[in-house]
Design an enzyme around this catalytic site. Structure first.
Site, PDB file in Angstrom:
ATOM      1  N   ILE A   1      -0.582  -1.454   5.763  1.00 46.90           N
ATOM      2  CA  ILE A   1      -1.817  -1.007   6.415  1.00 46.90           C
ATOM      3  C   ILE A   1      -1.550  -0.520   7.835  1.00 46.90           C
ATOM      4  O   ILE A   1      -2.395   0.157   8.431  1.00 46.90           O
ATOM      5  CB  ILE A   1      -2.861  -2.140   6.445  1.00 46.90           C
ATOM      6  CG1 ILE A   1      -2.308  -3.343   7.214  1.00 46.90           C
ATOM      7  CG2 ILE A   1      -3.263  -2.536   5.031  1.00 46.90           C
ATOM      8  CD1 ILE A   1      -3.331  -4.448   7.430  1.00 46.90           C
TER       9      ILE A   1
ATOM     10  N   SER B   1       2.006   0.437  10.609  1.00 45.97           N
ATOM     11  CA  SER B   1       3.448   0.466  10.862  1.00 45.97           C
ATOM     12  C   SER B   1       3.665   0.586  12.358  1.00 45.97           C
ATOM     13  O   SER B   1       2.990   1.370  13.031  1.00 45.97           O
ATOM     14  CB  SER B   1       4.104   1.631  10.122  1.00 45.97           C
ATOM     15  OG  SER B   1       3.497   2.859  10.462  1.00 45.97           O
TER      16      SER B   1
ATOM     17  N   ALA C   1       8.392  -3.157  12.953  1.00 48.92           N
ATOM     18  CA  ALA C   1       7.966  -3.798  11.712  1.00 48.92           C
ATOM     19  C   ALA C   1       6.750  -3.067  11.157  1.00 48.92           C
ATOM     20  O   ALA C   1       6.179  -2.190  11.807  1.00 48.92           O
ATOM     21  CB  ALA C   1       7.635  -5.275  11.952  1.00 48.92           C
TER      22      ALA C   1
ATOM     23  N   LYS D   1       3.641  -9.511   8.578  1.00 50.75           N
ATOM     24  CA  LYS D   1       4.424  -8.588   9.385  1.00 50.75           C
ATOM     25  C   LYS D   1       5.895  -8.734   9.003  1.00 50.75           C
ATOM     26  O   LYS D   1       6.481  -9.821   9.150  1.00 50.75           O
ATOM     27  CB  LYS D   1       4.218  -8.888  10.875  1.00 50.75           C
ATOM     28  CG  LYS D   1       4.925  -7.932  11.820  1.00 50.75           C
ATOM     29  CD  LYS D   1       4.588  -8.284  13.269  1.00 50.75           C
ATOM     30  CE  LYS D   1       5.287  -7.347  14.246  1.00 50.75           C
ATOM     31  NZ  LYS D   1       4.949  -7.684  15.657  1.00 50.75           N
TER      32      LYS D   1
ATOM     33  N   ASP E   1       2.895  -5.325  26.340  1.00 47.89           N
ATOM     34  CA  ASP E   1       2.884  -4.158  25.452  1.00 47.89           C
ATOM     35  C   ASP E   1       1.467  -3.882  24.939  1.00 47.89           C
ATOM     36  O   ASP E   1       1.244  -3.752  23.738  1.00 47.89           O
ATOM     37  CB  ASP E   1       3.832  -4.392  24.275  1.00 47.89           C
ATOM     38  CG  ASP E   1       4.123  -3.113  23.505  1.00 47.89           C
ATOM     39  OD1 ASP E   1       3.938  -2.020  24.080  1.00 47.89           O
ATOM     40  OD2 ASP E   1       4.517  -3.195  22.328  1.00 47.89           O
TER      41      ASP E   1
END
Length: 664
Positions: free
Chosen positions: A287, A289, A293, A313, A445
């Protein structure tokens, strides 16, 4: 009959005498002529422009006029007869002009024009080389260095097996080839073009777009940490040129994914089982990317028999094995950038990048980070993270609860939820300001693909769901407090205080530029004064930056800052980029300054005492009153300036922001 070729009067030196005997060349038997040092070329026709007055030169190559069979002599003092409409055969065979080569040993007639053509081609090649010598030398050097570096990296430095060598070699070649193309494009296309050239901005924009397309191609081909780098570039909307951010934006949540068969390899190594033996209805197509991962949706049966929707994941296979080679390649690229662009001194970034990505490859560490951040915001109903299911979590597989939401930059989706964009933006800035100034434990991040929005439990307010907890930075207590005091001084207009705390953070002589990097505003004192910064102040600031060497200033500044603060600056950039995509509905800097006050009177890991809380509340009240007063003044001034600024003033401010963005 063959006409006799004796001239009534000899030709002036240095031309040889002509006889009336036809010159018929033989293949291997050149005609000997007395010694001379000239070369005489007799073409079969004479150009129209020289047909009237043929000249006889005493140089080393002399062109003679054509003769008809009826001609008996030729004199340089009299012009040849005018050409007749009826073509007459020449004494020289029409298909082959002859060249008389004379040397100290003699002369010979050559029966073809091969030497002339060869000399002409050599001249053309020489002329082409002279015109493009810089480009040819640059391309040759970069291409040779690329292949050499790839060979050394793959075959002598890194411990790869015979099966892994070809694949890793091609990954490095692709990266170095892309770097060579981008570097050459900037060097060639902007060579000898000054910044004040009328087409400079257009040419530079075209180079940006070509380079961004090459970067996207490289990320999609190599995947892994290259996509991680592309995601970071795409999130810097207020720093990088628009061509880069818009092109690389597809990597945020639509990165390339691997097949289900590749996922089975990871499950076999971590669990020694097929996913269908662990989960109910494990979906084959991911669902989402990401860079390292991809996420699959599945259902897990609980001990009570209920089905729970989970997100699994799974790390890409072979990523850890490729990590060392990719980092070495990036080191070579950064050193190449430093060599080709001396103002670009950012090779120290690679060790930090290696450390950060290495931590992200450990999914067990990611699960622990998510629990820490959840505990920090435990009492905040507007913040959530997915719960980790530890029995089904390994270093390369992370299983967690599935949470539905919309991407934070999906304005239409937020509106469908009945939420206000300003409320979402304010909540985002508050949550990350608390992480930076109060907790000192910062998610580093936060690109838009890692932040979801949904309604809170009260069904009225927004709730932010934070994903991907692999990259965090822990601020030391000293750096956190100095950073808090720097922000308080900046927003309050305390120039002396801002200088003190910027120097404590390592900015040194570049302290005022640190303020500019953090706030993206000219450092002209108080907020109300900054709002009234006129044209001359902006010109002075821009000139000062470029006189000192803009790239050197930014490079030296970032290189001297504490390493744990660099990721905080990156987080600031990402949050500012998201705020920009949402339309800047709130004042991010004022909100961050308010949390800096809270951070000053907070001790991480300890409960604040009554006196400390009282001081914090008093200072926060005074600060909020000042900020609110400034905010009102700013609103009045901005409204007035919007109606009074000239077109040149607006253009100057826009160019200043764009130039500073390109520099950073």
């Amino acid at each position: 009959p063959t006409p006799s070729l004796s001239s009534p009067s000899p030709l002036p030196s240095p031309l040889p005498s002509l006889s009336t005997t036809p010159i018929i060349p033989t293949p291997n038997k050149p005609l000997k002529i007395p010694k001379t040092t000239t070369t005489t070329t007799i073409p079969k026709t004479i150009p129209p422009s020289t047909n009237k007055h043929p000249s006889i030169s005493s140089t080393s190559s002399t062109t003679m006029p054509s003769f008809s069979p009826t001609s008996k002599s030729a004199s340089p003092s009299s012009p040849p007869p005018p050409p007749t409409p009826t073509p007459t055969p020449s004494i020289i065979p029409p298909a082959t002009p002859h060249t008389i080569h004379t040397t100290n040993e003699g002369a010979s007639f050559q029966g073809s024009n091969n030497d002339n053509n060869r000399q002409h081609n050599n001249n053309q090649r020489s002329s082409f080389y002279q015109r493009h010598r810089f480009k040819i030398m640059l391309a040759s050097g970069i291409f040779g260095a690329m292949l050499t570096a790839s060979s050394i990296l793959m075959y002598t430095i890194l411990p790869y097996t015979a099966e892994e060598y070809p694949q890793q070699f091609m990954r490095s070649v692709r990266a170095l080839y892309t770097f060579a193309m981008i570097s050459s494009d900037y060097k060639w296309s902007l060579h000898n073009i000054e910044e004040d050239h009328p087409d400079y901005r257009r040419i530079r924009s075209e180079i940006h777009q070509r380079s961004a397309d090459r970067m996207l191609w490289l990320c999609n081909q190599n995947k892994g940490i290259f996509i991680k780098a592309g995601q970071h570039m795409a999130s810097l909307a207020h720093i990088l040129p628009r061509e880069y951010t818009t092109t690389l934006q597809v990597l945020q949540d639509r990165a390339p994914y691997v097949t289900f068969e590749d996922i089975l390899i990871v499950f076999e190594k971590e669990f020694q089982k097929h996913p269908d033996e662990i989960f109910e209805n494990f979906e084959r197509i991911p669902i989402a990317s990401a860079s390292l991962a991809q996420v699959h949706r599945a259902k897990l049966r609980s001990p009570t028999g209920d089905l729970q929707e989970v997100a699994v994941k799974v790390q890409y296979p072979g990523l850890i094995e490729k990590f060392g080679g990719d980092v070495k390649t990036l080191e070579v690229i950064m050193k190449g950038c430093t060599f080709l662009f001396p103002r670009f001194q950012f090779d120290w970034i690679v060790p930090e990048f290696k450390k950060s990505v290495g931590a992200e490859l450990d999914f067990e560490n990611e699960g622990k980070n998510s629990e820490i951040i959840a505990a920090n915001f435990g009492k905040n109903p507007q913040f959530a993270v997915p719960k980790v299911i530890w029995p089904l979590t390994r270093k390369r597989i992370l299983t967690m609860e599935f949470i539905h939401g919309v991407k934070i930059t999906d304005i239409a989706g937020i509106n469908r939820l009945g939420l206000q964009i300003a409320d979402v933006s304010k909540l985002l800035v508050n949550l990350f300001s608390e992480q930076i100034f109060v907790h000192g434990f910062v998610h580093s991040d936060p690109h838009p693909g890692n932040i979801l929005v949904r309604k809170a439990a009260d069904n009225k307010r927004p709730q932010i769901v934070l994903l991907d907890h692999g990259l965090y930075r822990v601020l030391s207590e000293e750096h956190r407090l100095n950073y808090c005091k720097l922000w308080r001084a900046m927003v309050a207009g305390d120039a002396q205080g801002a200088e003190i705390y910027a120097k404590r953070l390592g900015a040194g002589e570049y302290h005022k530029y640190l303020v500019m990097v953090l706030t993206f505003k000219p450092t002209v004192g108080r907020l109300d004064q900054a709002a009234q910064a006129n044209r001359e102040e902006l010109k002075k600031l821009v000139n000062q930056i470029w006189e000192r060497g803009a790239m050197e200033v930014i490079s030296s500044l970032l290189k001297n800052l504490p390493r744990d603060l660099l990721l905080v600056l990156r987080t600031n950039d990402l949050i500012m980029g998201i705020n920009k995509e949402l339309g800047f509905p709130i004042n991010q800097f004022v909100l961050m300054a308010r949390y800096s006050i809270r951070g000053i009177y907070t001790t991480v890991g300890k409960r604040s005492g009554l006196i400390a809380r009282l001081k914090k509340n008093i200072q926060l009240f005074k600060f909020n009153f000042k900020i609110d007063s400034y905010a009102f003044v700013l609103w009045v001034i901005d409204t007035w300036r919007r109606w009074t600024l000239t077109k040149d003033d607006r253009k100057l401010q826009n160019n200043f922001i764009q130039d500073l963005s390109n520099v950073i």
